[in-house]
Design a protein around this motif. Sequence first.
Motif, PDB file in Angstrom:
ATOM      1  N   ARG A 193       0.724  -1.169   0.163  1.00  0.00           N
ATOM      2  CA  ARG A 193       0.259   0.311   0.397  1.00  0.00           C
ATOM      3  C   ARG A 193       1.249   1.068   0.181  1.00  0.00           C
ATOM      4  NH1 ARG A 193      -2.368  -4.247   3.083  1.00  0.00           N
ATOM      5  NH2 ARG A 193      -4.553  -4.297   2.752  1.00  0.00           N
ATOM      6  N   ALA A 195       0.897   5.832  -0.749  1.00  0.00           N
ATOM      7  CA  ALA A 195       0.274   6.710  -0.592  1.00  0.00           C
ATOM      8  C   ALA A 195      -0.336   7.468  -2.452  1.00  0.00           C
ATOM      9  CB  ALA A 195       0.969   8.582  -0.074  1.00  0.00           C
ATOM     10  N   SER A 196       0.812   6.925  -3.007  1.00  0.00           N
ATOM     11  CA  SER A 196       0.253   7.417  -4.369  1.00  0.00           C
ATOM     12  C   SER A 196       1.228   6.723  -5.368  1.00  0.00           C
ATOM     13  CB  SER A 196       0.521   8.744  -4.512  1.00  0.00           C
ATOM     14  OG  SER A 196       2.343   9.118  -4.018  1.00  0.00           O
ATOM     15  N   THR A 232       1.204   5.931 -13.036  1.00  0.00           N
ATOM     16  CA  THR A 232       0.155   6.794 -12.163  1.00  0.00           C
ATOM     17  C   THR A 232      -1.419   5.780 -13.005  1.00  0.00           C
ATOM     18  OG1 THR A 232       0.804   8.320 -11.481  1.00  0.00           O
ATOM     19  CG2 THR A 232      -1.774   8.156 -12.212  1.00  0.00           C
ATOM     20  N   PRO A 237      -4.731   6.684  -9.329  1.00  0.00           N
ATOM     21  CA  PRO A 237      -4.542   8.241  -8.381  1.00  0.00           C
ATOM     22  C   PRO A 237      -4.281   7.637  -6.880  1.00  0.00           C
ATOM     23  CG  PRO A 237      -6.815   8.112  -9.298  1.00  0.00           C
ATOM     24  CD  PRO A 237      -5.583   7.014  -9.646  1.00  0.00           C
ATOM     25  N   GLY A 238      -4.010   8.543  -6.548  1.00  0.00           N
ATOM     26  CA  GLY A 238      -4.213   8.531  -4.876  1.00  0.00           C
ATOM     27  C   GLY A 238      -3.677   7.341  -4.162  1.00  0.00           C
ATOM     28  N   PRO A 239      -4.491   6.728  -3.606  1.00  0.00           N
ATOM     29  CA  PRO A 239      -3.484   5.725  -2.608  1.00  0.00           C
ATOM     30  C   PRO A 239      -3.464   5.024  -3.825  1.00  0.00           C
ATOM     31  CG  PRO A 239      -5.043   6.993  -1.214  1.00  0.00           C
ATOM     32  CD  PRO A 239      -5.304   7.717  -2.248  1.00  0.00           C
TER      33      PRO A 239
END
Length: 253
Positions: A193, A195-196, A232, A237-239
């Motif tokens: 996992r 964050a980006s 990406t 995107p994002g987490p």
Amino acid sequence: MPEAYERYLVPVLFRPFAVDLAARAAALRPRRVLELAAGTGVVTAELLAAAPWAEVTATDLNDAMVAFGAARAPGAVWRQADAQRLPFPDAGFDLVVCQFGVMFFPDRVAAFAEVRRMLAPEGRFLFSTWGPIAAHAFDAATQAGLERAFPADPPRFLATVPHGYADPALVTADLMAAGFTVEEQRELTLEGRAASAADVATGFLTGSPVRAAVAERGGGSAERAVIIEEMTARLGPGPVTAPMTAYVFTCAA
């Protein structure tokens, strides 16, 4: 590099497997543990928590990693050491542990023989190696980004080194050549996992050998942007949550 490696790569790629490896180690009830290629100490810290009764000696070839790890996991004894020429007497440990380090050994059979020399009677060698790069979503996306940014000559470090020892049959043959018996070989897929995707890219571009490979090719901010864009697009995107596959070996001398 140790700071970037610890911040961006360790939580995503290495900690999930470190928790699992430490639990496997603790189940063997070792008293004296030697860790090879300990890096910044993610497995070391988990070992100290999972097996508080054990004496843990952590080693790495890189002095900067040893200094960082010693501050991160001070409960272990830390030494700079080459896995192929370990500075310890014969039969000094009940368990030798190595997470994602054997791929970097120049002569794996020689290194495995040195590990065997370290082990007391009935000792065990517990280690992990990455599976194919296609089975590791973060590394596959990073490699795709590098290939897009450097189409004529993409860095191949990820495919040829971390994922360059992904044939369990070859690993087993090397272990047998060094005198080991493989008691268990398990394929393990866990989720990482981040964050980006940009964070993972930053980790590889500033905290791994990919950094030097990119610099050698004159890579700069434009290439970094291309790599992040490709990662990406592949990871989202994002987490980001993505699967990673490894092989875990338990061996008897």
